[in-house]
Scaffold this motif. Structure first.
Motif, PDB file in Angstrom:
ATOM      1  N   PHE A 219       0.862  -1.176   0.000  1.00  0.00           N
ATOM      2  CA  PHE A 219       0.000   0.000   0.000  1.00  0.00           C
ATOM      3  C   PHE A 219       0.903   1.233   0.000  1.00  0.00           C
ATOM      4  O   PHE A 219       1.914   1.271   0.696  1.00  0.00           O
ATOM      5  CB  PHE A 219      -0.901   0.001   1.236  1.00  0.00           C
ATOM      6  CG  PHE A 219      -1.793   1.214   1.342  1.00  0.00           C
ATOM      7  CD1 PHE A 219      -2.769   1.460   0.391  1.00  0.00           C
ATOM      8  CD2 PHE A 219      -1.657   2.104   2.399  1.00  0.00           C
ATOM      9  CE1 PHE A 219      -3.593   2.581   0.480  1.00  0.00           C
ATOM     10  CE2 PHE A 219      -2.476   3.221   2.502  1.00  0.00           C
ATOM     11  CZ  PHE A 219      -3.449   3.458   1.552  1.00  0.00           C
ATOM     12  N   ALA A 220       0.548   2.219  -0.816  1.00  0.00           N
ATOM     13  CA  ALA A 220       1.373   3.422  -0.933  1.00  0.00           C
ATOM     14  C   ALA A 220       0.539   4.656  -0.638  1.00  0.00           C
ATOM     15  O   ALA A 220      -0.593   4.760  -1.121  1.00  0.00           O
ATOM     16  CB  ALA A 220       1.951   3.527  -2.346  1.00  0.00           C
ATOM     17  N   PRO A 222       0.887   9.043  -0.586  1.00  0.00           N
ATOM     18  CA  PRO A 222       1.729  10.220  -0.781  1.00  0.00           C
ATOM     19  C   PRO A 222       1.786  11.013   0.530  1.00  0.00           C
ATOM     20  O   PRO A 222       0.997  10.778   1.434  1.00  0.00           O
ATOM     21  CB  PRO A 222       0.972  11.012  -1.841  1.00  0.00           C
ATOM     22  CG  PRO A 222      -0.457  10.650  -1.619  1.00  0.00           C
ATOM     23  CD  PRO A 222      -0.473   9.250  -1.108  1.00  0.00           C
ATOM     24  N   PRO A 225       1.088  17.416  -0.072  1.00  0.00           N
ATOM     25  CA  PRO A 225       1.934  18.468  -0.640  1.00  0.00           C
ATOM     26  C   PRO A 225       1.670  19.784   0.093  1.00  0.00           C
ATOM     27  O   PRO A 225       0.519  20.198   0.221  1.00  0.00           O
ATOM     28  CB  PRO A 225       1.466  18.551  -2.104  1.00  0.00           C
ATOM     29  CG  PRO A 225       0.704  17.281  -2.352  1.00  0.00           C
ATOM     30  CD  PRO A 225       0.097  16.926  -1.037  1.00  0.00           C
ATOM     31  N   SER A 260      -5.462   2.681   6.772  1.00  0.00           N
ATOM     32  CA  SER A 260      -6.065   3.912   7.289  1.00  0.00           C
ATOM     33  C   SER A 260      -5.212   4.520   8.387  1.00  0.00           C
ATOM     34  O   SER A 260      -5.177   5.745   8.553  1.00  0.00           O
ATOM     35  CB  SER A 260      -7.477   3.624   7.801  1.00  0.00           C
ATOM     36  OG  SER A 260      -8.269   3.150   6.738  1.00  0.00           O
ATOM     37  N   ILE A 263      -2.781   6.812   6.909  1.00  0.00           N
ATOM     38  CA  ILE A 263      -3.383   8.109   6.561  1.00  0.00           C
ATOM     39  C   ILE A 263      -3.415   8.994   7.803  1.00  0.00           C
ATOM     40  O   ILE A 263      -3.038  10.179   7.756  1.00  0.00           O
ATOM     41  CB  ILE A 263      -4.830   7.925   6.030  1.00  0.00           C
ATOM     42  CG1 ILE A 263      -4.879   6.901   4.897  1.00  0.00           C
ATOM     43  CG2 ILE A 263      -5.445   9.266   5.645  1.00  0.00           C
ATOM     44  CD1 ILE A 263      -4.641   7.413   3.540  1.00  0.00           C
ATOM     45  N   ILE A 293      -7.632  15.231   7.295  1.00  0.00           N
ATOM     46  CA  ILE A 293      -7.859  13.844   6.874  1.00  0.00           C
ATOM     47  C   ILE A 293      -8.756  13.809   5.629  1.00  0.00           C
ATOM     48  O   ILE A 293      -8.539  13.023   4.712  1.00  0.00           O
ATOM     49  CB  ILE A 293      -8.436  13.008   8.044  1.00  0.00           C
ATOM     50  CG1 ILE A 293      -7.298  12.730   9.044  1.00  0.00           C
ATOM     51  CG2 ILE A 293      -9.065  11.706   7.548  1.00  0.00           C
ATOM     52  CD1 ILE A 293      -7.708  12.046  10.314  1.00  0.00           C
ATOM     53  N   LYS A 297      -7.971  12.328   1.842  1.00  0.00           N
ATOM     54  CA  LYS A 297      -8.820  11.457   1.020  1.00  0.00           C
ATOM     55  C   LYS A 297      -8.972  12.033  -0.376  1.00  0.00           C
ATOM     56  O   LYS A 297      -8.889  11.310  -1.372  1.00  0.00           O
ATOM     57  CB  LYS A 297     -10.189  11.296   1.676  1.00  0.00           C
ATOM     58  CG  LYS A 297     -10.146  10.422   2.906  1.00  0.00           C
ATOM     59  CD  LYS A 297     -11.553  10.231   3.447  1.00  0.00           C
ATOM     60  CE  LYS A 297     -11.523   9.512   4.777  1.00  0.00           C
ATOM     61  NZ  LYS A 297     -12.839   9.500   5.408  1.00  0.00           N
ATOM     62  N   GLU A 298      -9.190  13.345  -0.438  1.00  0.00           N
ATOM     63  CA  GLU A 298      -9.329  13.997  -1.756  1.00  0.00           C
ATOM     64  C   GLU A 298      -8.043  13.860  -2.566  1.00  0.00           C
ATOM     65  O   GLU A 298      -8.072  13.701  -3.780  1.00  0.00           O
ATOM     66  CB  GLU A 298      -9.689  15.471  -1.578  1.00  0.00           C
ATOM     67  CG  GLU A 298     -11.149  15.665  -1.194  1.00  0.00           C
ATOM     68  CD  GLU A 298     -11.462  17.104  -0.802  1.00  0.00           C
ATOM     69  OE1 GLU A 298     -10.576  17.976  -0.914  1.00  0.00           O
ATOM     70  OE2 GLU A 298     -12.605  17.344  -0.368  1.00  0.00           O
ATOM     71  N   LEU A 299      -6.935  13.914  -1.857  1.00  0.00           N
ATOM     72  CA  LEU A 299      -5.624  13.827  -2.500  1.00  0.00           C
ATOM     73  C   LEU A 299      -5.402  12.479  -3.167  1.00  0.00           C
ATOM     74  O   LEU A 299      -4.689  12.382  -4.169  1.00  0.00           O
ATOM     75  CB  LEU A 299      -4.540  14.064  -1.442  1.00  0.00           C
ATOM     76  CG  LEU A 299      -3.084  13.992  -1.883  1.00  0.00           C
ATOM     77  CD1 LEU A 299      -2.744  15.182  -2.764  1.00  0.00           C
ATOM     78  CD2 LEU A 299      -2.152  13.957  -0.666  1.00  0.00           C
ATOM     79  N   THR A 300      -6.005  11.432  -2.594  1.00  0.00           N
ATOM     80  CA  THR A 300      -5.648  10.075  -3.024  1.00  0.00           C
ATOM     81  C   THR A 300      -6.786   9.284  -3.649  1.00  0.00           C
ATOM     82  O   THR A 300      -6.542   8.219  -4.202  1.00  0.00           O
ATOM     83  CB  THR A 300      -5.126   9.251  -1.822  1.00  0.00           C
ATOM     84  OG1 THR A 300      -6.154   9.210  -0.823  1.00  0.00           O
ATOM     85  CG2 THR A 300      -3.885   9.859  -1.226  1.00  0.00           C
ATOM     86  N   THR A 301      -8.000   9.784  -3.546  1.00  0.00           N
ATOM     87  CA  THR A 301      -9.132   8.977  -3.974  1.00  0.00           C
ATOM     88  C   THR A 301      -9.577   9.333  -5.388  1.00  0.00           C
ATOM     89  O   THR A 301      -9.709  10.511  -5.707  1.00  0.00           O
ATOM     90  CB  THR A 301     -10.319   9.187  -3.012  1.00  0.00           C
ATOM     91  OG1 THR A 301      -9.841   8.993  -1.677  1.00  0.00           O
ATOM     92  CG2 THR A 301     -11.430   8.190  -3.298  1.00  0.00           C
ATOM     93  N   PHE A 302      -9.788   8.314  -6.211  1.00  0.00           N
ATOM     94  CA  PHE A 302     -10.332   8.568  -7.541  1.00  0.00           C
ATOM     95  C   PHE A 302     -11.618   7.769  -7.711  1.00  0.00           C
ATOM     96  O   PHE A 302     -11.763   6.686  -7.178  1.00  0.00           O
ATOM     97  CB  PHE A 302      -9.318   8.237  -8.636  1.00  0.00           C
ATOM     98  CG  PHE A 302      -8.765   6.839  -8.558  1.00  0.00           C
ATOM     99  CD1 PHE A 302      -7.723   6.552  -7.700  1.00  0.00           C
ATOM    100  CD2 PHE A 302      -9.292   5.818  -9.330  1.00  0.00           C
ATOM    101  CE1 PHE A 302      -7.211   5.265  -7.610  1.00  0.00           C
ATOM    102  CE2 PHE A 302      -8.792   4.533  -9.249  1.00  0.00           C
ATOM    103  CZ  PHE A 302      -7.745   4.253  -8.385  1.00  0.00           C
ATOM    104  N   GLU A 303     -12.545   8.348  -8.449  1.00  0.00           N
ATOM    105  CA  GLU A 303     -13.896   7.786  -8.514  1.00  0.00           C
ATOM    106  C   GLU A 303     -14.145   7.067  -9.828  1.00  0.00           C
ATOM    107  O   GLU A 303     -14.805   6.034  -9.866  1.00  0.00           O
ATOM    108  CB  GLU A 303     -14.943   8.906  -8.366  1.00  0.00           C
ATOM    109  CG  GLU A 303     -14.811   9.727  -7.098  1.00  0.00           C
ATOM    110  CD  GLU A 303     -15.128   8.934  -5.848  1.00  0.00           C
ATOM    111  OE1 GLU A 303     -15.771   7.882  -5.972  1.00  0.00           O
ATOM    112  OE2 GLU A 303     -14.719   9.354  -4.741  1.00  0.00           O
TER     113      GLU A 303
END
Lengths: 306, 306
Positions: A219-220, A222, A225, A260, A263, A293, A297-303
């Motif tokens: 699991f990675a 980021p 930023p 989690s 995170i 937090i 989630k916004e930084l890493t989550t794609f829909e």
């Protein structure tokens, strides 16, 4: 559940391109205790300070709900002191002063109230001290998390390997993982470290995030930023503290929960670097932590389906 | 929708710690075309080669459904040739030979069949050439994606800035973003580059993944951790090609779609580095690509509420 933390409680004097401090509150266990407090987890610290350690600092930890019974005060001794200067890119630093002081002959004592802690976080310290704490626990904790660094690989490798063999989760940075394993590829490095004992290997990459390895799973995450990194001191400790506290809070130690937990640790660490020392950690509100937090989630989550 | 690609079609000779090649097929547009083919997207290349460019290479591109009408062949000219040697960490390299040859006086010609392409990907080339292609399009494409590098910042900054001003999405690496903006913080760098024109800024960080910036929003993806990176040549081109092709396939250019496009680009690029040159890209099956994208999701997705 409770979190027992072993690590330094110390003075730091820090210089960055943005300014410098006098002696301020520092030490791995301090950052970890503050992180646990922000995660609303019961924690206790095992450490040692000198007679020069101010009551205000001890009161600060206590006011945050950190059990300080295990912080021995040696009245005629002096508290561990570290001073360092960061280079312009903030990715490297020079150590200016290290005064080991009371940590030299540290004989950790676990207070009765913390003997049954389910999670033990061994913050960066001599591996012999880390090992002795594990051996003094009433029962073997359900989870042993080890943070260490290259300094102990250079100076105390044999006992460090004994400590690693008894560890469930190890957190080290990328260069240290390469040094410990002799492998440049982090995937290969993690496999070798896994074989040394820890079922979970966390490799910290600073501004590039972190990797969690378990069996053949990876699991990675980021790092957040940031416009400005002000002072990186304590970021790794805060990360470990947030990670461990999340696990204590959930009472589960599986791979999914650990994702989690990473995170949570990263979100907390992203605050630490925004001001000097523990300053930012001391002022974070629950709302701010929740927002960070969410940003993560916004930084890493794609829909959208790839 | 169609993807028009401008970039080099070339010979590379590569040396890595794992071996070396003779002159093999290379060039930004080649990697991009192969990526588009794997994404099942209609693409055409505008480029130039010499009389020494083998039919087998041209046939390879055509057999993959890449429109090569825009690849001019100058019979008495020689194809662009680059030779480089990677250092042991594979993160840096020395250029041994650069023979610009037919690219020296490249006057790009867009075939009628590709004049109305909706997405234009300007692969790494002289910014004057990139700009001239944009000006020759029948209509301004719906999306202009620019890939460039530090070489052009050093040698053709003025025209590069004109090109950037007309770009929707720019992809550059972290060091180049710092050079272009004069800012060390990538968040600040992206803001400055945003102000130069591009609504979307992608910063490539090699083994550390990539960042996508749009207004105040940021998306971060890691790179796939690999046991062995064999040859990094073309990884950035493949990434750009996979990214652009995903957008063409979906026909949408919003932030959410771009997030998934980054995943597609990274998944494809993670294949490129596994063998020399385009070798791995040529052999990937649809099943393998699907599996890699699934691995990417597992790498980055967490389920438990933080």
């Amino acid at each position: 559940m409770k979190l027992l933390v072993v690590g330094s409680v110390a003075f730091d004097a820090i210089e960055t391109p943005f300014g410098k401090t006098d002696k301020i509150l520092g030490g791995a266990a301090t950052y970890i205790g503050l992180a646990a407090s922000l995660m609303k987890v019961k924690s206790g610290i095992v450490s040692v300070v000198g007679g020069d350690f101010p009551d205000t600092y001890m009161n600060l930890l206590q006011s945050r709900g950190v059990n300080t019974e295990g912080i021995e005060v040696i009245a005629d001794g002096k508290t561990f002191f570290w001073s360092g200067k960061y280079h312009n890119d903030l990715n490297s630093r020079d150590t200016l002063v290290t005064e080991v002081n009371v940590l030299e002959n540290f004989d950790p004592k676990i207070p009765a109230s913390m003997e049954d802690a389910e999670v033990l976080l061994l913050g960066n310290l001599h591996p012999g001290v880390q090992l002795s704490v594990l051996e003094k626990m009433k029962n073997r904790p359900k989870l042993v998390i080890l943070d260490t660094m290259n300094f102990w690989m250079d100076s105390a490798m044999e006992i460090l390997m004994q400590m690693i063999a008894k560890t469930d989760v190890i957190t080290i940075n990328d260069e240290e993982a390469r040094q410990l394993s002799g492998e440049y590829s982090l995937v290969k490095a993690a496999k070798k470290i896994h074989a040394m004992g820890p079922a979970f290997v966390i490799i910290k990459k600073g501004e590039h995030g972190a990797l969690l390895f378990h069996d053949d799973r990876i699991f990675a995450i980021p790092a957040m930023p940031l416009e400005e990194v002000f002072d990186p001191t304590g970021a790794g400790d805060t990360f470990a503290g947030g990670f461990a506290s999340y696990l204590v809070k959930k009472g589960k130690f599986d791979f999914e929960t650990m994702k989690s937990a990473l995170i949570a640790g990263s979100a907390l660490a992203s605050f630490t670097v925004e001001k000097f020392g523990t300053e930012r950690l001391q002022e974070i509100t629950e709302v701010e932590l929740g927002e960070r937090i969410l940003q993560f989630k916004e930084l890493t989550t794609f829909e959208t389906e790839v």
